[in-house]
Design a protein around this motif. Structure first.
Motif, PDB file in Angstrom:
ATOM      1  N   ILE A  75       1.066  -1.119   0.028  1.00 36.15           N
ATOM      2  CA  ILE A  75       0.039  -0.037  -0.125  1.00 36.15           C
ATOM      3  C   ILE A  75       0.923   1.308  -0.109  1.00 36.15           C
ATOM      4  N   CYS A  76       1.883   1.317   0.899  1.00 39.79           N
ATOM      5  CA  CYS A  76       2.797   2.304   0.990  1.00 39.79           C
ATOM      6  C   CYS A  76       4.141   1.978   0.404  1.00 39.79           C
ATOM      7  N   SER A  77       4.273   2.485  -0.752  1.00 40.03           N
ATOM      8  CA  SER A  77       5.387   2.079  -1.582  1.00 40.03           C
ATOM      9  C   SER A  77       6.726   2.620  -1.181  1.00 40.03           C
ATOM     10  N   CYS A  78       6.505   4.065  -0.435  1.00 40.77           N
ATOM     11  CA  CYS A  78       7.742   4.700   0.085  1.00 40.77           C
ATOM     12  C   CYS A  78       8.419   3.780   1.097  1.00 40.77           C
ATOM     13  N   ASN A  79       7.460   3.181   1.927  1.00 39.62           N
ATOM     14  CA  ASN A  79       8.009   2.555   3.093  1.00 39.62           C
ATOM     15  C   ASN A  79       7.916   1.148   2.984  1.00 39.62           C
ATOM     16  N   ASN A  80       7.354   0.526   1.849  1.00 42.44           N
ATOM     17  CA  ASN A  80       7.205  -0.986   1.650  1.00 42.44           C
ATOM     18  C   ASN A  80       6.380  -1.226   2.849  1.00 42.44           C
ATOM     19  N   ALA A 127       3.767   3.618   7.517  1.00 42.14           N
ATOM     20  CA  ALA A 127       3.143   4.229   6.207  1.00 42.14           C
ATOM     21  C   ALA A 127       2.629   5.612   6.157  1.00 42.14           C
ATOM     22  N   GLY A 128       2.616   6.057   4.830  1.00 43.63           N
ATOM     23  CA  GLY A 128       2.308   7.283   4.846  1.00 43.63           C
ATOM     24  C   GLY A 128       3.193   8.342   5.384  1.00 43.63           C
ATOM     25  N   THR A 129       4.423   8.248   5.924  1.00 45.14           N
ATOM     26  CA  THR A 129       5.108   9.226   6.494  1.00 45.14           C
ATOM     27  C   THR A 129       6.179   9.626   5.376  1.00 45.14           C
ATOM     28  N   THR A 130       6.094   9.308   4.188  1.00 45.69           N
ATOM     29  CA  THR A 130       7.052   9.959   3.219  1.00 45.69           C
ATOM     30  C   THR A 130       6.088  10.947   2.238  1.00 45.69           C
ATOM     31  N   CYS A 131       5.834  10.384   1.170  1.00 45.13           N
ATOM     32  CA  CYS A 131       4.976  11.249   0.446  1.00 45.13           C
ATOM     33  C   CYS A 131       3.674  11.679   0.431  1.00 45.13           C
ATOM     34  N   GLY A 132       3.098  10.562   1.456  1.00 42.66           N
ATOM     35  CA  GLY A 132       1.406  10.748   1.846  1.00 42.66           C
ATOM     36  C   GLY A 132       0.745  10.265   0.837  1.00 42.66           C
ATOM     37  N   GLY A 133       1.130   9.794  -0.500  1.00 47.80           N
ATOM     38  CA  GLY A 133       0.296   9.562  -1.490  1.00 47.80           C
ATOM     39  C   GLY A 133      -0.756   8.217  -1.387  1.00 47.80           C
ATOM     40  N   CYS A 134      -0.090   7.543  -0.355  1.00 48.36           N
ATOM     41  CA  CYS A 134      -0.882   6.488  -0.042  1.00 48.36           C
ATOM     42  C   CYS A 134      -1.859   6.527   1.301  1.00 48.36           C
ATOM     43  N   LEU A 135      -1.947   7.906   1.683  1.00 46.10           N
ATOM     44  CA  LEU A 135      -2.905   7.784   2.809  1.00 46.10           C
ATOM     45  C   LEU A 135      -4.379   7.920   2.512  1.00 46.10           C
TER      46      LEU A 135
HETATM   47  S1  FES Z   1       3.425   5.724  -0.556  1.00 48.89           S
HETATM   48 FE1  FES Z   1       3.145   5.876   1.731  1.00 48.89          FE
HETATM   49  S2  FES Z   1       4.091   7.825   2.125  1.00 48.89           S
HETATM   50 FE2  FES Z   1       4.575   7.639  -0.035  1.00 48.89          FE
END
Ligand code: FES
Ligand SMILES: Cc1cc2nc3c(=O)[nH]c(=O)nc-3n(C[C@H](O)[C@H](O)[C@H](O)COP(=O)(O)OP(=O)(O)OC[C@H]3O[C@@H](n4cnc5c(N)ncnc54)[C@H](O)[C@@H]3O)c2cc1C
Ligand code: SF4
Lengths: 141, 855
Positions: B439-444, B470-478
């Protein structure tokens, strides 16, 4: 202020006063009696006042902070009391509203309809502002 | 500008023929460029007449003029034809007359210019509906740089004046099409509240259908644009203060600072008409597919041309026409191929696109629609009756598929046409995803680990971020994380109402830390819409808790519930009850006599309340000031029985009279009531003070209960009677007077700051993390280090207290609001009636009116 309040109702004038932009723009036709309510300056943005109409009817007149002016019936159809003018205004998803101060039913200021109960509606009145004086349009008997 | 008007018109050494171009708009300029680049032998000499003082500029980008106010930024490149001796532009020069016999044009400067070919590129002018008052000062159109300068000057003056009058400045746009919305955005950028009136039942009626219009209206309204669809403009009347009163056809009216007409355009064909050229039924100079008019020496291009009877309001078809005429003048064979009227634009940041047969006008056409109300998107494709060929479509809110879809128009769609607009990726129902999906690709972070965290009790985004990152980097998955939360049944919203996402406690913090003192300011920065009967009184209460301004001062007056607005309790028939304060239940004989006389003179029903005071029922609005004048005269004050605030401090008679009493409970009750009277809070607050453990004042049924001990006072908190009775809990024992008061100060302020709307102290304590122990720590041990703050805030309240009624009686402005009818201040409400035949006086209600008056 006294002079304004006692100003006589004026009748709607001939068609020139309301030109049609495109066919079918105008609301229900029929001449109206324009009852003086109060100077615009007397209205507090966001609040209402009650206006006494001919034949013992009463309207609730509102000026919203965005400049819109609406008039609906003042009698709360749920409570049977003349209190709508004392309700709080606001909006529901963009529709301008007033909430009855008694049991808080919410009515559309545009159409008078109770938002949670489309069977119930307040009457609505046309509004006109001339030389700073607000008048309400009441159909001739 | 390299060209001058001194140089005489006519053939120069190389050029043998002259083309005169009327109009230096976008298309006129394109024509000159096209001709000059193809006319390699320099056979044509060009004279351009431009009515506007500016050479051709980017009209499509007109709105970008707002803000920078830099004309040169909009100039079309090459519009001065520098270094080209064959082109002469005459700015500020109108073509007044065409003599087709003599082949000359007469200009507004009186010059006569001969032509071999004449190109009409006069564009369009805005249509102003003949509404009475349409020519009033303050009415504008939206077409030229000069129009925008005029709007700007008016707007800036209006904003300055509105600020001095303490109101919003606003503007009205007549017409909710593409240009109307652009104009509305310009008004918004100028700092006005824009209104848009559209006669059709939806915005952009030409480009979008009903469903798309509804989504568009929602998106645009959220940006603060007030949209009135299905309403025409009936009249405009200038008021004495310079504002305009606009009557709408639905019977409502608007007071506005300026009006912009954007009700469509009409071809500027007046000069052509006067010269006897053929014009179309709905205007426009008629041409064939070569853009040649009824006179073979005269051509028409751009918005003024009715090519084969049809006018085009877009720039791209105009450019094509310009190319066609340039080609023809040089002996070419080009014809106008027709135009694609697909549009994609970003209006106020909202994507809107329509392409092909958007309205499904093709016989048998089928429509497939996908709407997502929460995301605010609408997508529709129109397909042929066999559902195989894409014919057109509409996209609102997200037009990213526009390019692909447009490419498919007229072709067979691979597979299910509905799939073209089905929401992609993560939106594809998160619950359908397998547990190992990332779900959160930034943080796998996988869906499995997020759901695991939720199952272990992570019940908000912050908690999930904390334990899974999850969601702590780009936030796109929030959004997807949030959806997983919602799907798992977690209630996320603490939102006060649809206008504020924050809870009351969060709004309190915002008010305290930002110092914002107005509802409109708070709404503009932290909320949406215009407010409602939930958030307005809540914010009014917060503002009142944090200052000592009168609750009916300025804009605050409009926020108060009816009770607070009239400083009395509304009863079922719209009359009010009057409750004067009697601290500790004490009253003097003189006061009691006055109360009796007032009740008699105004015919009020009298009842003693449970809070040791007297309630007078049945007063009409216009009687309230006279009643209060008499009460104030004998030293009584508002009891705030109408407010969410301190009601009463009930007390027993205590050690002064009672043989069991160990402390002076009445004295303490009176002191406490004086200290906390008028304090606005999330809900009503009641106190009780008993003089010994026998508890005759029922203090443990109160929000604050004080019970005497032989060493001092025990302090109990968070009790109440009512629907869900709760016994107050012991917070501290054997306190001396001073400590007691300090603890109560801290307790009350902590509650006022952190409780939810209409949350009494008992449920507040239940919800408080850490419960009673935490409360004890905060109040008695100052574990949060905020005790000084809380005490100081209470100190300011005590310092600033004023009797609300006395202040109203001293203020004619506020007093004038206490009338039943604004147009008949002497009249009593005729619908108010009482029945006095029974054992007690009771209100008689009206029969419920059922007829609807249609006006
Ligand atoms: S995809 Fe979750 S913070 Fe970027
Ligand atoms: C705010 C705004 C946004 C727009 N957005 C878009 C968009 O996103 N996409 C799109 O395709 N189109 C858009 N348009 C439309 C586009 O601007 C026009 O289609 C295009 O400008 C037409 O070019 P034109 O040269 O035919 O007319 P114009 O640009 O109107 O130029 C005509 C010129 O001729 C002059 N003139 C008229 N009569 C005479 C005379 N007798 N003598 C001398 N001069 C004369 C006029 O003063 C004017 O300067 C928009 C228009 C506006 C106003
Ligand atoms: S609580 Fe104690 S002091 Fe107060 S009245 Fe009762 S017995 Fe007397």
């Amino acid at each position: 202020m006294t002079t304004l309040i006692t100003a006589a109702p004026v009748d709607d004038v001939a068609p020139t006063a309301r030109a049609v932009i495109r066919p079918g723009v105008l609301p229900a036709p029929g001449a109206k009696q324009w009852v003086p309510a109060c100077p615009v300056a007397r209205l507090v943005p966001g609040r209402g006042v009650a206006v006494l109409l001919p034949r013992g009817r009463q309207a609730a007149l509102f000026l919203l902070p965005n400049g819109m002016i609406y008039a609906v019936g003042n009698i709360d159809p749920y409570a049977g009391a003349g209190v709508i003018s004392r309700g709080l205004t606001g909006d529901r998803a963009g529709e301008p509203t007033v909430a009855s101060p008694l049991l808080k039913q919410v009515f559309s200021l545009r159409t008078g309809t109770a938002l949670d109960d489309p069977e119930v509606a307040l009457p609505t009145y046309a509004v006109r502002v001339q030389h700073g004086l607000v008048r309400l349009g009441v159909p001739h008997p | 500008m390299s060209t001058t008007t001194e140089r005489p018109a006519g053939p120069t050494s190389t050029a043998t023929r002259t083309v005169v171009v009327i109009g230096h708009g976008m298309v006129g300029h394109r024509f000159v460029e096209a001709l000059r680049s193809r006319d390699t032998d320099s056979t044509w000499n060009v004279v351009v007449l431009s009515e506007e003082a500016d050479a051709a500029y980017d009209r499509v980008g007109l709105s970008s003029y707002v803000g920078a106010w830099d004309r040169s930024a909009l100039a079309l490149s090459g519009n001065s034809y520098a270094g080209d001796d064959l082109v002469e532009v005459r700015l500020g020069t109108r073509a007044e007359q065409i003599d087709r016999e003599a082949r000359v044009v007469t200009t507004s400067q009186g010059e006569v210019i001969a032509y071999d070919a004449l190109v009409l590129a006069t564009g369009s002018y805005p249509f102003v509906p003949p509404v009475p008052g349409h020519d009033s000062e303050g009415c504008y159109v939206y077409r030229t740089l000069d129009d925008l300068d005029g709007i700007r000057a008016r707007a800036e003056a209006a904003i300055a004046r509105a600020a001095s009058e303490g109101r919003e400045a606003n503007g009205l746009v007549v017409g909710g099409g593409l240009l109307g919305l652009e104009a509305a955005n310009a008004l918004r950028l100028l700092g006005l509240t824009p209104h848009v009136v559209e006669f059709a039942p939806r915005l952009m009626p030409l480009q979008v259908d009903e469903g798309g219009g509804a989504v568009l209206k929602g998106l645009i309204s959220n940006l603060g644009v007030q949209v009135h669809t299905g309403a025409g403009t009936s009249s405009i009347a200038a008021q004495d203060d310079g504002r305009l009163a606009v009557e709408l056809s639905d019977g409502t009216a608007l007071l506005t600072d300026l009006v912009v007409f954007s009700a469509g355009v009409r071809p500027s064909d007046a000069v052509a008409r006067a010269a006897g050229l053929a014009v179309g039924e709905r205007g426009g100079v008629t041409t064939d597919a070569t853009c040649s008019t009824s006179d073979e020496n005269v051509w028409a291009v751009g918005e003024v041309a009715a090519v084969e009877g049809r006018c085009y309001g877009l720039v791209a078809p105009g450019y094509t026409m310009a190319e066609v005429v340039a080609d023809r003048l040089l002996g070419g064979e080009a014809t106008f191929p027709g135009a694609d009227l697909s549009t994609k634009l970003k209006l106020l940041g909202v994507d809107v696109a329509s392409f092909g047969d958007a309205m499904a006008a093709t016989p048998g056409a089928l429509e497939i629609v996908h709407t997502d109300a929460t995301k605010g998107t609408y997508a529709k494709v129109v397909v042929s009756d066999d559902a195989r060929t894409l014919l057109g479509g509409i996209l609102v809110g997200d037009a990213s598929a526009y390019t692909t879809l447009k490419a498919y128009v007229g072709r067979e769609v691979p597979g299910d046409p509905g799939a073209l607009i089905s929401p992609a990726g993560a939106e594809l129902g998160a619950d359908a995803l397998p547990d190992d999906a990332v779900i959160c690709s930034c943080n796998n972070v996988t869906k499995g680990s997020i759901c695991g965290a939720i199952a272990e009790g992570a019940c908000d985004l912050a908690a999930i971020k904390g334990c899974t990152s999850a969601g702590t980097t780009c936030g796109g998955c929030l959004p997807t994380v949030k959806k997983l939360l919602v799907d798992s049944g977690v209630e996320l919203s603490k939102a006060l109402c649809e206008h504020f996402e924050q809870s009351r406690a969060e709004l309190f913090e915002i008010v305290a830390s930002t110092g914002i003192r107005t509802f409109s300011g708070l709404l503009a920065r932290y909320g949406a819409g215009t407010g409602c009967e939930i958030c307005k009184p809540t914010v009014a209460s917060i503002l009142a808790s944090t200052s000592s301004d009168h609750i009916l001062d300025g804009e605050q007056a409009a926020l108060q519930d009816s009770n607070d607005h009239f400083l009395a309790n509304i009863q079922k028939n719209g009359t009010y009850s009057v409750v004067p304060r009697m601290p500790g239940g004490e009253v003097t004989a003189e006061q009691l006599i006055t109360i009796g006389q007032v009740a008699q003179d105004f015919g009020l029903y009298v009842k003693v309340t449970g809070g040791q005071r007297i309630d007078l029922f049945g007063a009409r609005v216009e009687q309230l000031p006279a009643i209060w004048q008499r009460l104030v005269d004998v030293g009584m004050e508002s009891g705030q029985a109408y407010g969410k605030s301190l009601r009463t401090v009930k007390s027993c008679v205590g050690s002064t009279w009672c043989r069991f009493g160990v402390q002076d409970s009445v004295g303490m009750a009176v002191d406490l009531e004086h200290r906390y009277r008028g304090l606005r809070s999330p809900h009503k607050i009641k106190f009780g003070v008993s003089g010994c453990a026998r508890e005759c004042a029922e203090a443990r049924g109160k929000d604050v209960g004080v019970i005497a001990t032989d060493k001092g006072w025990n302090l109990y908190v968070c009790g109440n009677g009512g629907q869900t009775p709760a016994h107050a809990k012991l917070l501290a024992s054997d306190l001396d007077d001073e400590t007691l008061v300090r603890y109560i100060d801290r307790f009350l302020m902590f509650y006022v700051r952190t409780a939810d709307r209409l949350q009494r102290t008992a449920p507040w304590l239940d919800a408080l993390e850490g419960g009673l122990e935490h409360l004890k720590a905060v109040v008695c041990e100052d574990s949060l280090g905020i005790a000084d703050d809380l005490e100081a805030a209470m100190g300011r309240h005590v310092e600033g207290y004023q009797d609300e009624w006395k202040a109203v009686l001293d203020d004619p402005e506020k007093l004038s609001r206490f009338v039943s009818f604004v147009n008949a201040p002497e009249e009593a409400d005729p619908t108010i009636a009482f029945d006095e035949s029974g054992p007690r006086k009771v209100p008689v209600l009206l029969g419920l009116p059922t007829v609807r008056e249609n006006v």
